[in-house]
Design a protein around this motif. Structure first.
Motif, PDB file in Angstrom:
ATOM      1  N   ALA A 456       7.263  15.879  27.558  1.00 38.68           N
ATOM      2  CA  ALA A 456       8.371  16.129  28.488  1.00 38.68           C
ATOM      3  C   ALA A 456       9.705  15.641  27.938  1.00 38.68           C
ATOM      4  O   ALA A 456      10.767  16.161  28.304  1.00 38.68           O
ATOM      5  N   LYS A 457       9.685  14.654  27.055  1.00 42.15           N
ATOM      6  CA  LYS A 457      10.921  14.093  26.501  1.00 42.15           C
ATOM      7  C   LYS A 457      11.492  14.920  25.357  1.00 42.15           C
ATOM      8  O   LYS A 457      12.629  14.702  24.938  1.00 42.15           O
ATOM      9  N   LEU A 458      10.713  15.874  24.849  1.00 44.04           N
ATOM     10  CA  LEU A 458      11.183  16.663  23.715  1.00 44.04           C
ATOM     11  C   LEU A 458      12.267  17.651  24.142  1.00 44.04           C
ATOM     12  O   LEU A 458      12.241  18.162  25.267  1.00 44.04           O
ATOM     13  N   PRO A 459      13.202  17.958  23.253  1.00 43.91           N
ATOM     14  CA  PRO A 459      14.150  19.043  23.521  1.00 43.91           C
ATOM     15  C   PRO A 459      13.400  20.358  23.713  1.00 43.91           C
ATOM     16  O   PRO A 459      12.278  20.530  23.217  1.00 43.91           O
ATOM     17  N   ALA A 460      14.003  21.289  24.431  1.00 47.14           N
ATOM     18  CA  ALA A 460      13.333  22.551  24.758  1.00 47.14           C
ATOM     19  C   ALA A 460      12.847  23.275  23.507  1.00 47.14           C
ATOM     20  O   ALA A 460      11.729  23.807  23.474  1.00 47.14           O
ATOM     21  N   ALA A 461      13.674  23.284  22.452  1.00 47.34           N
ATOM     22  CA  ALA A 461      13.291  23.988  21.231  1.00 47.34           C
ATOM     23  C   ALA A 461      12.074  23.339  20.575  1.00 47.34           C
ATOM     24  O   ALA A 461      11.150  24.026  20.115  1.00 47.34           O
ATOM     25  N   ALA A 462      12.070  21.993  20.550  1.00 52.78           N
ATOM     26  CA  ALA A 462      10.943  21.280  19.945  1.00 52.78           C
ATOM     27  C   ALA A 462       9.686  21.456  20.789  1.00 52.78           C
ATOM     28  O   ALA A 462       8.582  21.573  20.261  1.00 52.78           O
ATOM     29  N   ARG A 463       9.843  21.480  22.115  1.00 61.53           N
ATOM     30  CA  ARG A 463       8.689  21.660  22.996  1.00 61.53           C
ATOM     31  C   ARG A 463       8.073  23.038  22.802  1.00 61.53           C
ATOM     32  O   ARG A 463       6.846  23.191  22.761  1.00 61.53           O
ATOM     33  N   GLU A 464       8.917  24.061  22.683  1.00 61.62           N
ATOM     34  CA  GLU A 464       8.412  25.412  22.436  1.00 61.62           C
ATOM     35  C   GLU A 464       7.715  25.494  21.084  1.00 61.62           C
ATOM     36  O   GLU A 464       6.655  26.121  20.950  1.00 61.62           O
ATOM     37  N   ALA A 465       8.303  24.838  20.088  1.00 65.17           N
ATOM     38  CA  ALA A 465       7.680  24.817  18.760  1.00 65.17           C
ATOM     39  C   ALA A 465       6.320  24.132  18.822  1.00 65.17           C
ATOM     40  O   ALA A 465       5.355  24.579  18.171  1.00 65.17           O
ATOM     41  N   TYR A 466       6.226  23.062  19.607  1.00 65.12           N
ATOM     42  CA  TYR A 466       4.955  22.343  19.717  1.00 65.12           C
ATOM     43  C   TYR A 466       3.888  23.212  20.381  1.00 65.12           C
ATOM     44  O   TYR A 466       2.715  23.177  19.997  1.00 65.12           O
ATOM     45  N   GLN A 467       4.281  23.994  21.372  1.00 63.99           N
ATOM     46  CA  GLN A 467       3.317  24.873  22.025  1.00 63.99           C
ATOM     47  C   GLN A 467       2.761  25.900  21.034  1.00 63.99           C
ATOM     48  O   GLN A 467       1.557  26.176  21.016  1.00 63.99           O
ATOM     49  N   HIS A 468       3.638  26.453  20.214  1.00 68.21           N
ATOM     50  CA  HIS A 468       3.169  27.390  19.180  1.00 68.21           C
ATOM     51  C   HIS A 468       2.285  26.671  18.154  1.00 68.21           C
ATOM     52  O   HIS A 468       1.294  27.232  17.672  1.00 68.21           O
ATOM     53  N   ALA A 469       2.657  25.423  17.849  1.00 67.83           N
ATOM     54  CA  ALA A 469       1.881  24.656  16.868  1.00 67.83           C
ATOM     55  C   ALA A 469       0.479  24.361  17.389  1.00 67.83           C
ATOM     56  O   ALA A 469      -0.507  24.463  16.647  1.00 67.83           O
ATOM     57  N   VAL A 470       0.367  23.991  18.670  1.00 68.98           N
ATOM     58  CA  VAL A 470      -0.947  23.715  19.260  1.00 68.98           C
ATOM     59  C   VAL A 470      -1.793  24.983  19.288  1.00 68.98           C
ATOM     60  O   VAL A 470      -3.001  24.945  19.015  1.00 68.98           O
ATOM     61  N   SER A 471      -1.159  26.117  19.606  1.00 65.09           N
ATOM     62  CA  SER A 471      -1.892  27.392  19.572  1.00 65.09           C
ATOM     63  C   SER A 471      -2.431  27.671  18.171  1.00 65.09           C
ATOM     64  O   SER A 471      -3.581  28.096  18.001  1.00 65.09           O
ATOM     65  N   ALA A 472      -1.598  27.422  17.160  1.00 61.09           N
ATOM     66  CA  ALA A 472      -2.033  27.634  15.776  1.00 61.09           C
ATOM     67  C   ALA A 472      -3.141  26.662  15.396  1.00 61.09           C
ATOM     68  O   ALA A 472      -4.101  27.024  14.703  1.00 61.09           O
ATOM     69  N   GLY A 473      -3.020  25.406  15.859  1.00 56.92           N
ATOM     70  CA  GLY A 473      -4.046  24.403  15.560  1.00 56.92           C
ATOM     71  C   GLY A 473      -5.383  24.745  16.190  1.00 56.92           C
ATOM     72  O   GLY A 473      -6.437  24.634  15.537  1.00 56.92           O
ATOM     73  N   THR A 474      -5.370  25.164  17.456  1.00 56.47           N
ATOM     74  CA  THR A 474      -6.627  25.533  18.112  1.00 56.47           C
ATOM     75  C   THR A 474      -7.214  26.790  17.478  1.00 56.47           C
ATOM     76  O   THR A 474      -8.436  26.929  17.386  1.00 56.47           O
ATOM     77  N   HIS A 475      -6.347  27.700  17.032  1.00 58.89           N
ATOM     78  CA  HIS A 475      -6.840  28.895  16.329  1.00 58.89           C
ATOM     79  C   HIS A 475      -7.665  28.485  15.110  1.00 58.89           C
ATOM     80  O   HIS A 475      -8.794  28.956  14.916  1.00 58.89           O
ATOM     81  N   SER A 476      -7.133  27.581  14.303  1.00 58.09           N
ATOM     82  CA  SER A 476      -7.840  27.149  13.087  1.00 58.09           C
ATOM     83  C   SER A 476      -9.123  26.404  13.427  1.00 58.09           C
ATOM     84  O   SER A 476     -10.169  26.630  12.808  1.00 58.09           O
ATOM     85  N   ALA A 477      -9.054  25.507  14.420  1.00 59.92           N
ATOM     86  CA  ALA A 477     -10.225  24.703  14.775  1.00 59.92           C
ATOM     87  C   ALA A 477     -11.360  25.566  15.303  1.00 59.92           C
ATOM     88  O   ALA A 477     -12.522  25.412  14.903  1.00 59.92           O
ATOM     89  N   PHE A 478     -11.034  26.507  16.196  1.00 59.47           N
ATOM     90  CA  PHE A 478     -12.087  27.327  16.787  1.00 59.47           C
ATOM     91  C   PHE A 478     -12.601  28.382  15.809  1.00 59.47           C
ATOM     92  O   PHE A 478     -13.761  28.784  15.878  1.00 59.47           O
ATOM     93  N   LEU A 479     -11.745  28.827  14.905  1.00 61.48           N
ATOM     94  CA  LEU A 479     -12.214  29.752  13.881  1.00 61.48           C
ATOM     95  C   LEU A 479     -13.221  29.056  12.968  1.00 61.48           C
ATOM     96  O   LEU A 479     -14.240  29.653  12.577  1.00 61.48           O
ATOM     97  N   LEU A 480     -12.962  27.791  12.652  1.00 63.37           N
ATOM     98  CA  LEU A 480     -13.939  27.014  11.891  1.00 63.37           C
ATOM     99  C   LEU A 480     -15.235  26.876  12.674  1.00 63.37           C
ATOM    100  O   LEU A 480     -16.335  27.021  12.116  1.00 63.37           O
ATOM    101  N   GLY A 481     -15.121  26.593  13.979  1.00 67.39           N
ATOM    102  CA  GLY A 481     -16.315  26.479  14.815  1.00 67.39           C
ATOM    103  C   GLY A 481     -17.132  27.761  14.815  1.00 67.39           C
ATOM    104  O   GLY A 481     -18.371  27.726  14.754  1.00 67.39           O
ATOM    105  N   ALA A 482     -16.461  28.912  14.869  1.00 67.28           N
ATOM    106  CA  ALA A 482     -17.174  30.199  14.839  1.00 67.28           C
ATOM    107  C   ALA A 482     -17.900  30.388  13.516  1.00 67.28           C
ATOM    108  O   ALA A 482     -19.047  30.854  13.473  1.00 67.28           O
ATOM    109  N   ALA A 483     -17.243  29.998  12.422  1.00 66.62           N
ATOM    110  CA  ALA A 483     -17.865  30.135  11.102  1.00 66.62           C
ATOM    111  C   ALA A 483     -19.094  29.233  10.983  1.00 66.62           C
ATOM    112  O   ALA A 483     -20.145  29.648  10.474  1.00 66.62           O
ATOM    113  N   VAL A 484     -18.972  27.997  11.463  1.00 67.40           N
ATOM    114  CA  VAL A 484     -20.102  27.067  11.405  1.00 67.40           C
ATOM    115  C   VAL A 484     -21.248  27.550  12.289  1.00 67.40           C
ATOM    116  O   VAL A 484     -22.430  27.391  11.954  1.00 67.40           O
ATOM    117  N   SER A 485     -20.922  28.186  13.423  1.00 64.85           N
ATOM    118  CA  SER A 485     -21.955  28.661  14.343  1.00 64.85           C
ATOM    119  C   SER A 485     -22.811  29.766  13.750  1.00 64.85           C
ATOM    120  O   SER A 485     -23.911  30.043  14.252  1.00 64.85           O
TER     121      SER A 485
END
Length: 523
Positions: A456-485
């Protein structure tokens, strides 16, 4: 006795059997609920006791003790009797709970949590091994499906219960709440469960215990500290890796010579048992990785409240509960089970791939459907792995089989959280640096996971960037999970559908009636 046996064969549960099941469910609830409740109370605990720098050890100490003691409890039950080992684990867990509630500083809390973990290792193994002793494999799926339901309910309700207790009674009751529940389980097991006492002529394999404990401890510390407390290439991580590998190699070598090995290697001669160990490891890898990153995604990207973090996982855990119950019922009625590991592997691959496609525009309904697919896959695997593993060994090795399956799932969870976490953090930091420049790099310099207050303390631009970053991070993590499965599906294809004992395929000549008779004698 005959009436009891017939009741069990027909799926009926007389009062004494229901009491035993109730006691086992309470014990399972204690083991599963504790970490969920304590996790919610941790901010309040740190606020009163201090020691923020040692916070991770409150969880790590418990996890280490649980993982290290799990195979030992299984072997002790095989050698000296299941009931005595189970009661001892309940008592140790309750002592650890009482002491944790009375802790006056963070050092005491960490030590007392380790005592709790020692008991928790015996609770999980004891429940599954006692079911394995008392219930024939043909009937076991139904009962183990119930235990999977308890596990799912604990994961859903734990954070909510923990928050309520902490807000209204204080954090110490997050530990004290175990005492009345444990006392009920202790009384019921003592009064109703009657199992034959055993006395092995051979002594405990102390050297094997030490080597296994050192090896497991080193592995868990590597997966816990790697990429967080220490860099993966640091001297400390390399030392722990070397110690762990050396200890486990020494353990395997010694198990071939010990008079009464703590983990008899002959059980791995069964292809089905080995395959279930692999599947259990990967199931733990995926499940605990998913339960870590899904709430983070929903809180950071979808704006969900952290207070209801347990409810955020409801689609996945609800699907897991229903599928596990159905799998147990179908296995009991038909005696066939190979379809479930195969279906579980397929559903996990599809579900994790779908989760990897989530971005900042994904709705909660869509992500809920994706989670339900993953949950259905895990429900097909959770208890079937234990059922097939137990069906692959002799009765004298039931405890070891149960503890080994539980241990592999625990180790899988440690590796899953560590590897998926490292991939997630690396991806988040890269995307933040790309989208927010130096500010983004500074924001995630120490940790790629921000709490709600920091976000909540982040500037709007940084907060939006973080949301995209988390989406990218979960994409990589779950793609690895699918490969391992994919390994789950491959392993499942090689499973041999050996008829379950206690069904119409087998007669009493090969021991099919032994387990129903044991249940009759036990109650």
């Amino acid at each position: 006795m005959a009436d009891t046996v017939e009741n069990i064969k027909e799926g009926k549960r007389p009062r004494s059997v229901r009491v035993v099941l109730l006691a086992l469910m309470i014990a399972m609830m204690l083991a599963m609920l504790d970490n969920m409740i304590v996790g919610t109370a941790m901010p309040t605990i740190v606020g009163e006791l201090g020691g923020l720098e040692h916070l991770s050890w409150v969880v790590t100490g418990y996890t280490l003790a649980t993982a290290a003691s799990t195979p030992i409890w299984g072997k002790v039950g095989d050698m000296y009797g299941r009931k005595g080992a189970f009661l001892s684990s309940i008592v140790i867990f309750l002592i650890g709970s009482a002491l944790s509630g009375m802790a006056q500083d963070m050092g005491q809390l960490i030590g007392f949590r380790a005592v709790q973990g020692l008991g928790a290792g015996g609770l999980m193994v004891g429940v599954m091994a006692i079911i394995g002793d008392l219930v024939p494999p043909r009937e076991r799926g139904r009962y183990q499906g119930m235990m999977a339901g308890v596990m799912a309910l604990a994961m859903i309700g734990g954070p909510l219960v923990g928050g309520t207790i902490t807000d209204n009674w204080g954090w110490r009751w997050a530990f004290y709440i175990n005492l009345p529940l444990g006392a009920v389980a202790l009384a019921l097991v003592t009064a109703v469960l009657h199992l034959p006492r055993k006395r092995s002529k051979a002594g405990i394999d102390y050297l094997g215990v030490v080597l296994l404990t050192v090896g497991i401890t080193a592995i868990v510390l590597v997966t816990t500290w790697g990429g967080t407390e220490y860099a993966w290439t640091s001297a400390r991580i390399m030392e722990l890796t070397g110690i762990g590998v050396a200890a486990l190699i020494g353990f395997v070598f010694w198990q071939t010579r010990a008079a009464e090995p703590v983990l008899p290697l002959h059980i791995f001669r069964s292809l089905n048992f080995t395959l279930m160990s692999v599947i259990g490891f990967i199931t733990g890898f995926v499940m605990f990785g998913a339960t870590l990153f899904l709430p983070l995604y929903q809180q950071s990207v979808q704006g969900a409240s952290a207070t209801n973090s347990g409810l955020l996982l409801l689609p996945m855990l609800g699907a897991m509960l229903v599928t596990s119950m159905v799998a147990g019922r179908v296995t009991t009625n038909s005696g066939r089970y190979k379809v479930f590991p195969i279906a579980g592997g397929v559903l996990m691959i599809i579900g994790l791939y779908l989760l990897s496609t989530m971005d900042t525009g994904t709705t909660r309904l869509t992500s809920g459907v994706y989670m339900a697919v993953v949950g259905a896959g895990m429900g097909c695997l959770m208890q079937i792995t234990m059922l097939v593993a137990q069906n692959s060994v002799e009765m004298k090795d039931m405890g070891v089989a149960s503890s080994s399956t539980t241990l592999f799932r625990t180790l899988g969870s440690s590796f899953g959280v560590a590897i998926m976490g490292a991939l997630f953090n690396h991806r988040v930091q890269d995307v933040m640096a790309e989208r927010a420049g130096a500010l983004g790099a500074n924001v995630t310099e120490r940790s790629a996971q921000l709490d709600a207050a920091s976000l909540a303390k982040l500037p709007a631009a940084a907060r939006e960037a973080y949301q995209h970053a988390v989406s990218a991070g979960t994409h990589s993590a779950f793609l690895l999970g699918a490969a391992v499965s994919v390994l789950v599906l491959i392993a499942a294809l090689f499973v041999k559908e050996v008829p379950l004992k206690g069904g119409p395929q087998q007669g009493s000549a090969d021991g099919a009636d032994a387990a129903p008779a044991a249940m009759a004698d036990a109650v």
